[in-house]
Design a protein around this motif. Structure first.
Motif, short mmCIF file in Angstrom:
data_model
loop_
_atom_site.label_atom_id
_atom_site.label_comp_id
_atom_site.label_asym_id
_atom_site.label_seq_id
_atom_site.Cartn_x
_atom_site.Cartn_y
_atom_site.Cartn_z
N VAL A 96 0.87 -1.18 0.00
CA VAL A 96 0.00 0.00 0.00
C VAL A 96 0.90 1.23 0.00
N GLY A 97 0.72 2.10 -0.98
CA GLY A 97 1.53 3.31 -1.11
C GLY A 97 2.85 3.11 -1.84
N ALA A 98 3.12 1.89 -2.28
CA ALA A 98 4.39 1.58 -2.94
C ALA A 98 4.20 1.32 -4.43
N VAL A 99 5.22 1.67 -5.21
CA VAL A 99 5.27 1.29 -6.61
C VAL A 99 5.99 -0.06 -6.66
N PHE A 100 5.42 -1.01 -7.39
CA PHE A 100 6.04 -2.32 -7.52
C PHE A 100 5.85 -2.83 -8.94
N GLU A 101 6.64 -3.82 -9.30
CA GLU A 101 6.63 -4.35 -10.66
C GLU A 101 6.50 -5.86 -10.64
N ILE A 102 5.68 -6.36 -11.55
CA ILE A 102 5.53 -7.80 -11.75
C ILE A 102 5.60 -8.04 -13.25
N GLN A 103 6.49 -8.91 -13.67
CA GLN A 103 6.62 -9.29 -15.07
C GLN A 103 6.70 -8.08 -16.00
N GLY A 104 7.40 -7.05 -15.55
CA GLY A 104 7.60 -5.85 -16.37
C GLY A 104 6.47 -4.85 -16.34
N VAL A 105 5.40 -5.13 -15.61
CA VAL A 105 4.27 -4.20 -15.49
C VAL A 105 4.38 -3.51 -14.13
N ARG A 106 4.25 -2.18 -14.14
CA ARG A 106 4.36 -1.41 -12.90
C ARG A 106 2.98 -1.05 -12.34
N PHE A 107 2.91 -1.10 -11.02
CA PHE A 107 1.67 -0.82 -10.30
C PHE A 107 1.95 0.11 -9.13
N MET A 108 0.90 0.77 -8.66
CA MET A 108 0.97 1.57 -7.42
C MET A 108 -0.06 0.99 -6.48
#
Length: 152
Positions: free
Chosen positions: A97-109
């Motif tokens: 929560v509140g973090a930017v993260f990446e899975i399989q080259g896709v970025r999420f917030m």
């Protein structure tokens, strides 16, 4: 983080159904999902729902799902019953929560906890909503376009 299962929900079962019976639209297990930045998952019920929606994609812990089923003695239930899009293993979703993260080259917030609602008691049985408080999953915004696939 391992992607265990992926689901699309083409229509709402619970959202907007307060005081009514739930819909009858199953979450559909798929091998991959198309994430579209700022819009959601193509083919999902929340695609283009509203600008900057915090639930463009949702995540749920496979470990929590297994604990829930064991605690409520629920057998042969699909993780799709949680109505979350991505079932993952090996990550603390609340920490995102509140973090930017990446899975399989896709970025999420990570935007917010996906708080459980009273419908969980109907889907899984009495006590499900209380069991899931504080671990109902993660709502996130999609920051970059890409495809998520089940991990091998």
């Amino acid at each position: 983080m391992k992607v265990c299962e992926l689901y699309l929900s083409p229509a709402h079962n619970f959202f907007g159904h307060h005081g009514l019976s739930p819909g009858a639209h199953d979450a559909v297990s798929v091998p991959a999902i198309e994430c579209v930045a700022g819009r959601g998952i193509r083919g999902d019920r929340f695609f283009d729902f509203k600008k900057d929606y915090k639930g463009q994609i949702t995540f749920f812990s496979a470990e929590v799902f297994e604990e829930l089923c064991a605690a409520l003695k629920v057998a042969e239930m699909s993780a799709g019953a949680t109505r979350r899009n991505v079932i993952v293993r090996g990550v603390d979703l609340n920490a995102l929560v509140g973090a930017v993260f990446e899975i399989q080259g896709v970025r999420f917030m990570g935007a917010a906890e996906c708080a459980p609602c009273y419908w969980m008691d109907q889907v899984f049985g009495p006590g499900a909503e209380a069991f899931l408080k504080g671990r109902g999953g993660l709502r996130a915004r999609i920051l970059t376009d890409g495809i998520l696939e089940k991990s091998p």
